[in-house]
Design a protein around this motif. Structure first.
Motif, mmCIF file in Angstrom:
data_model
loop_
_atom_site.group_PDB
_atom_site.id
_atom_site.type_symbol
_atom_site.label_atom_id
_atom_site.label_comp_id
_atom_site.label_asym_id
_atom_site.label_seq_id
_atom_site.Cartn_x
_atom_site.Cartn_y
_atom_site.Cartn_z
ATOM 1 N N HIS A 275 0.823 -1.203 0.000
ATOM 2 C CA HIS A 275 0.000 0.000 0.000
ATOM 3 C C HIS A 275 0.867 1.267 0.000
ATOM 4 O O HIS A 275 0.545 2.248 -0.651
ATOM 5 C CB HIS A 275 -0.936 0.003 1.209
ATOM 6 N N TRP A 276 1.948 1.228 0.759
ATOM 7 C CA TRP A 276 2.843 2.379 0.836
ATOM 8 C C TRP A 276 3.821 2.318 -0.340
ATOM 9 O O TRP A 276 4.417 1.269 -0.615
ATOM 10 C CB TRP A 276 3.581 2.385 2.160
ATOM 11 N N LYS A 277 3.997 3.412 -1.008
ATOM 12 C CA LYS A 277 4.676 3.382 -2.304
ATOM 13 C C LYS A 277 6.176 3.649 -2.253
ATOM 14 O O LYS A 277 6.850 3.584 -3.288
ATOM 15 C CB LYS A 277 4.021 4.386 -3.253
ATOM 16 N N TYR A 278 6.715 3.970 -1.082
ATOM 17 C CA TYR A 278 8.139 4.310 -1.004
ATOM 18 C C TYR A 278 8.923 3.078 -0.530
ATOM 19 O O TYR A 278 9.053 2.814 0.652
ATOM 20 C CB TYR A 278 8.357 5.499 -0.079
ATOM 21 N N GLY A 279 9.426 2.342 -1.496
ATOM 22 C CA GLY A 279 10.013 1.037 -1.212
ATOM 23 C C GLY A 279 11.496 1.083 -0.884
ATOM 24 O O GLY A 279 12.215 2.034 -1.223
ATOM 25 N N ILE A 280 11.948 0.005 -0.224
ATOM 26 C CA ILE A 280 13.357 -0.204 0.093
ATOM 27 C C ILE A 280 13.666 -1.679 -0.136
ATOM 28 O O ILE A 280 12.909 -2.560 0.286
ATOM 29 C CB ILE A 280 13.684 0.161 1.556
ATOM 30 N N THR A 281 14.766 -1.947 -0.799
ATOM 31 C CA THR A 281 15.222 -3.319 -1.018
ATOM 32 C C THR A 281 16.589 -3.494 -0.370
ATOM 33 O O THR A 281 17.516 -2.723 -0.648
ATOM 34 C CB THR A 281 15.319 -3.651 -2.513
ATOM 35 N N ILE A 282 16.700 -4.476 0.515
ATOM 36 C CA ILE A 282 17.994 -4.839 1.104
ATOM 37 C C ILE A 282 18.421 -6.160 0.478
ATOM 38 O O ILE A 282 17.750 -7.180 0.633
ATOM 39 C CB ILE A 282 17.904 -4.957 2.634
ATOM 40 N N GLU A 283 19.531 -6.117 -0.231
ATOM 41 C CA GLU A 283 20.046 -7.309 -0.902
ATOM 42 C C GLU A 283 21.129 -7.949 -0.041
ATOM 43 O O GLU A 283 22.065 -7.292 0.391
ATOM 44 C CB GLU A 283 20.607 -6.937 -2.277
ATOM 45 N N THR A 284 20.972 -9.251 0.218
ATOM 46 C CA THR A 284 21.936 -10.014 0.999
ATOM 47 C C THR A 284 22.487 -11.134 0.113
ATOM 48 O O THR A 284 21.982 -11.359 -0.995
ATOM 49 C CB THR A 284 21.273 -10.612 2.251
ATOM 50 N N PRO A 285 23.504 -11.840 0.572
ATOM 51 C CA PRO A 285 24.025 -12.940 -0.252
ATOM 52 C C PRO A 285 22.991 -14.021 -0.535
ATOM 53 O O PRO A 285 23.138 -14.778 -1.503
ATOM 54 C CB PRO A 285 25.174 -13.488 0.607
ATOM 55 N N ASP A 286 21.939 -14.112 0.278
ATOM 56 C CA ASP A 286 20.982 -15.212 0.133
ATOM 57 C C ASP A 286 19.639 -14.798 -0.451
ATOM 58 O O ASP A 286 18.988 -15.599 -1.133
ATOM 59 C CB ASP A 286 20.737 -15.875 1.501
#
Length: 341
Positions: A275-286
Motif C-alpha cells: 500500500h505504501w509506495k516508497y520502497g526499500i530493497t535490502i540485498e543479501t548474499p541469500d
C-alpha cells in the motif's frame, strides 16, 4: 538545558545563550566567576561519564539536579546508591499479555550478575532473571506513554525479550538506569580486562538507531505486505506486530557491503500487494528483503540508517550472526576475547 535550570528554584538566574540577551556587565561577571568552579564540578562529571549520558529531558534534568542541588560530583569520595552494585525497589511493569502496568519488585545484583523481578512481593523465586551480560536499557517515553518510561531488553532462550517499566519519580527511574550502566561497566571491566574505559563506555547501554512502521512481505515475495513496527538495533533489524510486544516476530541481520549487503531505493517492478509506495530493497548474499514506507521522508531516514550499518566493516565476532534470522548471543560487543567469569 537553560529551561531546566530555570525550573529549579536555586538556578533561576540562568540565561540561555541562544534565547536571551546579555548585558556587558553580565558577560564580564560570568567570565570572571565561571571558570574555576566549572572545572572543579566538571572533574566529577568526567569521572561519572561512564555511567550517565544526557540524551533526553529526564536525564538532563537529573544530571543538572545531581550537579547543582545534590552536588554529587563535588564530593566524589561518597559512593552514590546507583554505583553500589546492588539496588532493590518497585517499578511499574507492563504485562506481557494484558498490557496492564503492575507494581513489581526488582533487584539488581552485580555479585549475581543479574537483574531480577518478582511477581509477588513475598515471592522467593523471581519471575525472570536478566543477565547483565546481555542487558540493555533505553528511555522510551513516547512509546511507553510515560515521561519516565524505560525499555529493558535481554536475551531469553536465544531471543530478544522486551520489558517496559516506569516510575513516577524521575530521579528513581534515572537511578535505576544509571545503576544498570554501572553494573554493565563493572561486568565489562572484568570480561574485557585489556580494554580501555573509552572502549567500554559506548557499549554500556545503547539507543536504537531507528524505530517506526514499515510494510514487509515474506521470503517468496508473493505474500501481501503487512504493516509492522521495526526496531534497528545496531545490525539487528527486528519487527513486531505492536511496538510494545515482548518478543519480535522476526530478526534480520544487516551485514556490510564487503559481504555483499546493499541497500537500494525502491522495489522490483514485478512486486505487488503493498500500500505504501516508497520502497526499500535490502540485498543479501541469500535473498532480498522488501519493505515499503508511508512517506518519502521515512524512506530516506530508513535508507540512511541501513546505509550507516552496511558501510561499517564487520568485526570478526559478528560473522557468527550472518544468518537471515539470527540469535544474537553469538555477537560479542567488543573485538576482544571474553574472559570466563
Amino acid at each position: 538545558c537553560s529551561l531546566i535550570h530555570r525550573s529549579i528554584e536555586s538556578l533561576r538566574q540562568v540565561k540561555s545563550v541562544l534565547q536571551d540577551t546579555f548585558e556587558d556587565k553580565e558577560i564580564e561577571v560570568s567570565h570572571r566567576r565561571s571558570t574555576g568552579r566549572f572545572v572543579f564540578l566538571a572533574e566529577g562529571c568526567f569521572r561519572l561519564q561512564g555511567w550517565m549520558y544526557c540524551r533526553n529531558r529526564i536525564l538532563r534534568e537529573q544530571w543538572i539536579r545531581a550537579k547543582y542541588e545534590r552536588q554529587e560530583f563535588i564530593h566524589i569520595e561518597k559512593q552514590e546508591p546507583y554505583s553500589a552494585g546492588y539496588r532493590e525497589g518497585f517499578l511499574w511493569k507492563r504485562g506481557r499479555d494484558n498490557g496492564q502496568f503492575l507494581s513489581r519488585k526488582f533487584i539488581l545484583s552485580e555479585r549475581e550478575g543479574a537483574l531480577k523481578y518478582f511477581n509477588k512481593q513475598d515471592a522467593k523465586e523471581p519471575k525472570a532473571i536478566m543477565r547483565i551480560q546481555t542487558l540493555n536499557a533505553t528511555f522510551q517515553p513516547a512509546k511507553i506513554g510515560n515521561p519516565c518510561g524505560l525499555q529493558i531488553t535481554y536475551l531469553r532462550d536465544n531471543s530478544t525479550r522486551n520489558i517496559f517499566v516506569y516510575h513516577e519519580d524521575s530521579k528513581e527511574m534515572v537511578d535505576w538506569f544509571t545503576a544498570i550502566r554501572a553494573a554493565r561497566f563493572h561486568y565489562q571491566k572484568v570480561a574485557f580486562p585489556g580494554a580501555n574505559d573509552e572502549d567500554l563506555v559506548p557499549r554500556l547501554t545503547r539507543n536504537f538507531m531507528k524505530e517506526g512502521y514499515m510494510e514487509k512481505t515474506g521470503p517468496r515475495h508473493t505474500e501481501g505486505f503487512k504493516k509492522r513496527w521495526f526496531t534497528m538495533d545496531d545490525r539487528r533489524l527486528m519487527y513486531f506486530k505492536d511496538p510494545l510486544d515482548a518478543y519480535a516476530r522476526g530478526e534480520v541481520f544487516i551485514g556490510s557491503k564487503e559481504n555483499s549487503y546493499t541497500v537500494v531505493s525502491g522495489l522490483p517492478p514485478s512486486i505487488q500487494g503493498y500500500h505504501w509506495k516508497y520502497g526499500i530493497t535490502i540485498e543479501t548474499p541469500d535473498r532480498k528483503f522488501l519493505f515499503a514506507c508511508e512517506t518519502e521522508a521515512e524512506q530516506k531516514d530508513w535508507i540512511a540508517a541501513f546505509q550507516r550499518v552496511v558501510n561499517r566493516p564487520m568485526m570478526p565476532q559478528e560473522y557468527a550472526g550472518t544468518t537471515q534470522f539470527l540469535n544474537f548471543s553469538n555477537i560479542m560487543p567488543l573485538n576482544l576475547q571474553i574472559k570466563n567469569i
